[in-house]
Design a protein around this motif. Structure first.
Motif, short mmCIF file in Angstrom:
data_model
loop_
_atom_site.label_atom_id
_atom_site.label_comp_id
_atom_site.label_asym_id
_atom_site.label_seq_id
_atom_site.Cartn_x
_atom_site.Cartn_y
_atom_site.Cartn_z
N MET A 108 0.83 -1.21 0.00
CA MET A 108 0.00 0.00 0.00
C MET A 108 0.86 1.26 0.00
N GLN A 109 1.98 1.23 0.71
CA GLN A 109 2.88 2.38 0.68
C GLN A 109 3.45 2.57 -0.72
N ALA A 110 3.76 1.45 -1.37
CA ALA A 110 4.26 1.54 -2.75
C ALA A 110 3.19 2.10 -3.68
N GLN A 111 1.94 1.71 -3.48
CA GLN A 111 0.85 2.26 -4.29
C GLN A 111 0.78 3.77 -4.15
N GLN A 112 0.94 4.27 -2.93
CA GLN A 112 0.87 5.71 -2.71
C GLN A 112 2.04 6.42 -3.40
N GLN A 113 3.21 5.81 -3.35
CA GLN A 113 4.36 6.42 -4.02
C GLN A 113 4.18 6.43 -5.54
N VAL A 114 3.61 5.34 -6.07
CA VAL A 114 3.34 5.29 -7.51
C VAL A 114 2.33 6.36 -7.89
#
Length: 720
Positions: A108-114
């Motif tokens: 989920m943190q990666a989704q936000q960064q993307v």
């Protein structure tokens, strides 16, 4: 209906849990999270147009939501009931939940960064998503009027005090919680405002330049209009996911009524995940956790955007330059050569149609011709996910209204399609179709149609077997196979399968079809054993298979045995894979890859070398509706069918299977440690989706393969 007593349910994992289980198997749930990570990686793939990358981000969000609503919810239920049964890799439910929480948070943190990265690229491309600080001038004036006239009337602020209990919030619903102070007397009050589900998540400001504002941003910006006479002390967004699985009770007397009630209960399921906006006041966060069952839920925080799946709205922006070029699937030439007469074409020779490169309209044409043909006397059809488009349903209704005997096996247990399937069932019954719901504790997942036609003094059965659903929308983006045949042996088998589903008349003997839960796993084990025997006898051997998921421990152990015997095994597993490849002494002859690209790989194919030097000289090829999972072998009605027609055999093996193995632009290789490494195309790039979009099929045009782009024949030494 309940399961016949003499057919046992296979005990999923217990017989295979051992001291070294974690070294033999990957965890199913963590493998799924790794799959969704690969989906997310496509949002960063510069080979894709910008809005398509945004679509991949949205898909990864939708996938993750469903994972929590079903898989995590199931594990949470086991944890709350203190179930200690271990998964095949040796983890208890609590241990799995702990590991899932860590990996899901990273995802989920990666989704936000993307999303943050894509926002910048979208702005550079002329598509801006405005923050509150960007709302000013002419844009603010228009938004104020739009908010007052179009949004404010459908908002329902709900106070939180002893007279107003905490309101019910729907699954996947996003809301804002406001900490307010009344200006007249300084009295504090808290309010919850649910983002209206009937309104889009983003509002587009009129103009040539695409400017969007998220709904929660508007509510915060115009909070004075919602709460006149109050000062906003604090405000934050939150979103929740609920347990959405439906458990089947064997004593259910009326399956339709049971599901209607179960769907209503599902809407109020236990909160599984609570997403909070970063920076929320501690008091507000504590309140939400207490009121929404946060003690048992997984709590996440995000500073960017809650509800990544809702970003799909932005993909609809009319910017063809930022999307994949449109693709129009072909209609099979074989059927055109017979003037569009499906029955004549199928009678002449078996046909396989490769979706989405060849249109799903051919399946609809088959059903419509059956409905309109006065010589057709009966149609039988399974419906697992038919979608909301009525084309298939209308064809069956037309056939029933024309006086034909029409039977539809409608699966009520198709998760998240239960309501739609009940609507279709009602419409079919009103038209005179005999609707059957199948077994209570099994899903009918096989995709089969059969049409019985009077030809002279005899009857001939025409069949369609699909690896995917009778769903016109997903057939445009899922890669699947449609096999048409008039082989009387297959027609007889199909009739037995339908009688089994509708009347519990278990077939005593099937000529060609293997059927779950009857003997499909046993047939696979038998075929693997033949390859083991060939390898041990010094004969050529090999196994090639393509599916969505590989979980079943019995089959995995048999593949390990084959590897140890020297059988070379190539697997294309798009999603979950619990098999650990490339381990010396256990699986060193097994390779696993995953293909993620423009289309969703969905077809199920397996091939066995059969002791031949070259597979196309005599390999055994099968298509199936089943992934290799315990549920597909033990709790679903599935089929596996051998392909004996030489032309169809060659298309599936030498085109479809080879292209999947050769792809190096959209492929990931599974490592022994569980990591996936993206293939490097090098100086020989090959994209299987592009290949099939630009080359006609072997089955559809006879000798077309010899005139198309060269694809090497399958070789037992291809990847050695």
């Amino acid at each position: 209906m309940t399961r016949p007593a003499h057919l046992p349910i296979f005990d999923d994992d217990d017989p295979f849990v051992r001291e070294d289980s974690s070294e033999r198997y990957f965890n199913r749930e963590l493998s799924w999270l790794a799959f969704n990570r690969r989906v997310l990686e496509e949002a960063l793939n510069p080979a894709h147009p910008l809005l398509e990358r945004l679509r991949f981000l949205s898909i990864s969000g939708s996938n993750l939501d469903e994972f929590f609503m079903v898989r995590v919810a199931g594990l949470k239920g086991q944890q709350l009931q203190d179930v200690q049964r271990k998964s095949v890799d040796g983890r208890t439910p609590s241990e799995q939940l702990h590991d899932i929480a860590i990996e899901a948070d990273r995802l989920m943190q990666a989704q936000q960064q993307v999303w943050i990265s894509l926002c910048e690229e979208l702005a550079d491309a002329g598509i801006a998503v405005l923050d509150a600080r960007d709302i000013e001038g002419e844009a603010e004036s228009w938004l104020e009027g739009h908010f007052r006239d179009q949004i404010f009337p459908i908002l329902t602020p709900q106070a939180l005090d002893p007279a107003h209990p905490f309101p019910f919030l729907p699954n996947r619903g996003s809301s804002l919680i406001f900490d307010l102070v009344r200006l007249s007397d300084g009295e504090p009050i808290r309010e919850v405002v649910l983002l209206p589900g009937t309104a889009p998540r983003f509002v587009r400001i009129p103009g040539k330049t695409a400017r969007y504002v998220a709904m929660e941003t508007l509510l915060k910006h115009f909070s004075a209009m919602i709460f006149p006479g109050y000062r906003v002390k604090g405000c934050a967004a939150f979103r929740l996911l609920r347990d959405s699985d439906i458990e089947i009770e064997e004593e259910a007397e009326d399956l339709v009524r049971y599901f209607a009630n179960a769907i209503k209960r599902r809407r109020r399921g236990r909160v599984i995940r609570l997403d909070l906006e970063t920076g929320m006041h501690d008091e507000l966060g504590t309140l939400l956790k207490e009121e929404l069952g946060g003690g048992d839920a997984i709590i996440t925080e995000s500073a960017a955007f809650l509800g990544v799946s809702d970003l799909e709205v932005l993909v609809d922006e009319d910017r063809p330059d930022l999307k994949f070029p449109p693709y129009s699937p072909r209609f099979p030439e074989r059927i055109r050569e017979f003037g569009g007469d499906c029955f004549a074409a199928i009678k002449a020779k078996d046909i396989v149609v490769h979706h989405p490169y060849e249109t799903f309209d051919v399946v609809l044409a088959f059903l419509r011709q059956a409905a309109n043909d006065p010589d057709v006397v009966a149609i039988k059809q399974t419906l697992y996910r038919a979608g909301k488009q009525p084309a298939v349903i209308n064809a069956l209704i037309a056939a029933a209204e024309a006086g034909k005997s029409v039977t539809a096996v409608v699966e009520l247990k198709a998760r998240f399609d239960e309501e739609q399937n009940m609507l279709w069932a009602n419409a079919l019954e009103r038209a005179g179709v005999q609707v059957v719901y199948g077994f209570i504790d099994w899903k009918t997942h096989a995709k089969i149609s059969m049409v019985v036609r009077r030809e002279g003094s005899e009857y001939r059965t025409y069949c369609h077997f699909g690896t995917g659903n009778y769903h016109p929308i997903t057939a445009r983006i899922y890669t699947d196979l449609s096999f048409f045949t008039a082989d009387p042996r297959i027609g007889a088998d199909a009739a037995h399968v339908f009688n089994y589903i509708t009347g519990y008349v278990e077939p005593q003997q099937l000529g060609l079809i293997s059927l779950s839960p009857r003997d499909l796993r046993a047939k696979l084990v038998e075929m693997i054993d033949i390859e083991i025997a060939n390898a041990e006898a010094g004969k050529p051997s090999g196994i090639w298979a393509k599916m969505n998921s590989l979980v079943d421990p019995a089959v995995i152990e048999k593949l390990y045995e084959a590897s140890n015997a020297g059988v070379e095994i190539d697997l294309v597993i798009r999603g979950i894979c619990c098999l650990r490849p490339g381990v010396p002494g256990m699986s060193e002859h097994i390779r696993v890859k995953s293909v993620i690209g423009r289309f969703l790989e969905h077809s199920r194919i397996c091939a066995f070398g059969n002791g031949k030097a070259l597979p196309n000289d005599g390999a055994k090829v099968f298509i199936s509706s089943a992934d290799w999972m315990p549920r597909n072998f033990d709790r679903r009605v599935e089929y596996m069918l051998p392909i004996e027609n030489p032309t169809v055999h060659d298309q599936i093996l030498d085109q479809v299977m080879v292209a999947n193995l050769l792809d190096n632009e959209q492929s990931w290789e599974l490592q022994a440690d569980g990591g996936y490494v993206r293939d490097e195309p090098g100086d020989r790039p090959f994209n299987l989706h592009r290949y099939f979009m630009t080359n006609p099929s072997l089955s559809g045009r006879g000798a077309a393969l010899s005139n198309s782009e060269s694809v090497p024949k399958l070789s037992l030494r291809r990847r050695r």
